[in-house]
Design an enzyme around this catalytic site. Structure first.
Site, PDB file in Angstrom:
ATOM      1  N   ASP A 216      73.257  20.280 -53.620  1.00 32.46           N
ATOM      2  CA  ASP A 216      72.128  19.725 -54.370  1.00 32.46           C
ATOM      3  C   ASP A 216      72.502  19.295 -55.784  1.00 32.46           C
ATOM      4  O   ASP A 216      71.666  18.774 -56.519  1.00 32.46           O
ATOM      5  CB  ASP A 216      70.936  20.697 -54.393  1.00 32.46           C
ATOM      6  CG  ASP A 216      71.254  22.023 -55.056  1.00 32.46           C
ATOM      7  OD1 ASP A 216      72.349  22.143 -55.656  1.00 32.46           O
ATOM      8  OD2 ASP A 216      70.417  22.936 -54.977  1.00 32.46           O
ATOM      9  N   ASP A 245      79.538  16.306 -42.980  1.00 30.50           N
ATOM     10  CA  ASP A 245      79.961  15.359 -41.949  1.00 30.50           C
ATOM     11  C   ASP A 245      79.066  14.124 -41.935  1.00 30.50           C
ATOM     12  O   ASP A 245      79.547  13.000 -41.739  1.00 30.50           O
ATOM     13  CB  ASP A 245      79.953  16.034 -40.580  1.00 30.50           C
ATOM     14  CG  ASP A 245      80.975  17.155 -40.496  1.00 30.50           C
ATOM     15  OD1 ASP A 245      82.002  17.067 -41.185  1.00 30.50           O
ATOM     16  OD2 ASP A 245      80.742  18.113 -39.739  1.00 30.50           O
TER      17      ASP A 245
END
Length: 305
Positions: A216, A245
């Site tokens: 974040d 990913d």
């Protein structure tokens, strides 16, 4: 066209209230078997984002390998070469996810470590007319290096996601156009706790463009003397598995479309954020429409200096 060479795993995921401390046993609430492996995850992420994807991987000659082959066929990748190994089991990842969406992961590579440099060279035709190669470190280092070398010979842009982190030789780094460690991996690779400084050091060591993903906190781009912070998007996260990913797969997709690196990173950041809103690895890879919508209407979380 994006070429992804990498791992295919079956993920075994348990949901817990909190991650266990050393030597501690905790009770889980839910167990799920799903599809994973960084290579397969990133191939699916790039495909769902709109890229034509060619994928090379190796699974075992077992039931898990059969499941993976059927699943990837259903995902509709442009071309997949799923080699089978009779002497090794399909890779497995054991994942714990807590109530905050944080995770701990143990990977047993199995057949992924039987994908060889010779296998890569034998399937060099996958590189024809492609624009981007994306690889990770869930394969043997010599296999990764062979893939990167072949890609450079074919004029592809190369992306290395150095996960799990391990020492990277200068010769290997010279073959990498874009290096994408997360903040834990950049600390392992450089010993530096500041991700921006770590990215800059890796770039100086020959990593080309270095992008450090920091959850974040967003991502940090280092390219020569240029350093850029790419903010992430505000979402309701439930599971961070596969977020990196999604970031890498969508970054490869965007670059293959000719999008400039800063805009490509914004799309990748949106994809990584969206992946945290759904449980699982490949199940959480977002589609292009959702990525574009978040880029257009989403709220960015700006890191305070």
């Amino acid at each position: 066209m994006v070429v992804v060479i990498g791992s295919s795993n079956i993920d075994l995921t348990a949901t817990v209230d909190r991650l266990p401390a050393r030597g501690e046993t905790v009770l889980g609430q839910r167990f799920v078997q799903s599809f994973g492996g960084k290579g397969a995850n990133q191939a699916v992420a790039a495909s769902r984002a709109g890229a034509e994807v060619r994928f090379l991987s190796k699974v075992g000659a077992d039931a898990h390998g059969d499941l993976m082959a059927e699943h990837l066929q259903e995902e509709g990748l442009s071309q997949q070469v799923l080699l089978r190994d009779a002497d090794a089991s399909t890779g497995v990842a054991m994942i714990l996810v807590d109530g905050a969406g944080d995770n701990q992961i143990v990977v047993v590579p199995g057949s992924n470590h039987r994908l060889t440099a010779a296998d890569v060279r034998q399937h060099a035709a996958l590189m024809a007319d492609a624009r981007v190669l994306l690889v990770q470190m869930e394969m043997l280092p010599e296999t990764v290096e062979a893939a990167l070398l072949l890609a450079k010979q074919h004029g592809l842009t190369t992306i290395l996601n150095p996960a799990p982190a391990c020492p990277l030789s200068p010769d290997l780094l010279k073959l990498v156009d874009i290096l994408t460690p997360n903040e834990t991996e950049v600390r392992t690779l450089t010993g530096m706790t500041d991700p921006s400084e770590g990215a800059h050091l890796l770039a100086l060591q020959g990593g080309g463009i270095v992008v450090v993903t920091c959850g974040d906190e967003g991502a940090f781009l280092s390219c020569g003397k240029r350093r850029t912070h790419v903010p992430t998007f505000v979402v309701e996260a439930i599971d961070s598995t596969g977020a990196g990913d999604a970031f890498n797969g969508v970054l490869a997709c965007a670059l293959a479309e000719g999008i400039e690196i800063e805009s490509a990173l914004e799309k990748a950041s949106a994809a990584g954020a969206l992946a945290t809103t759904t449980a699982g690895a490949q199940a959480s890879m977002p589609g292009r429409r959702d990525i574009d919508r978040l880029c257009q209407f989403g709220t960015k979380r700006i890191r305070r200096q």
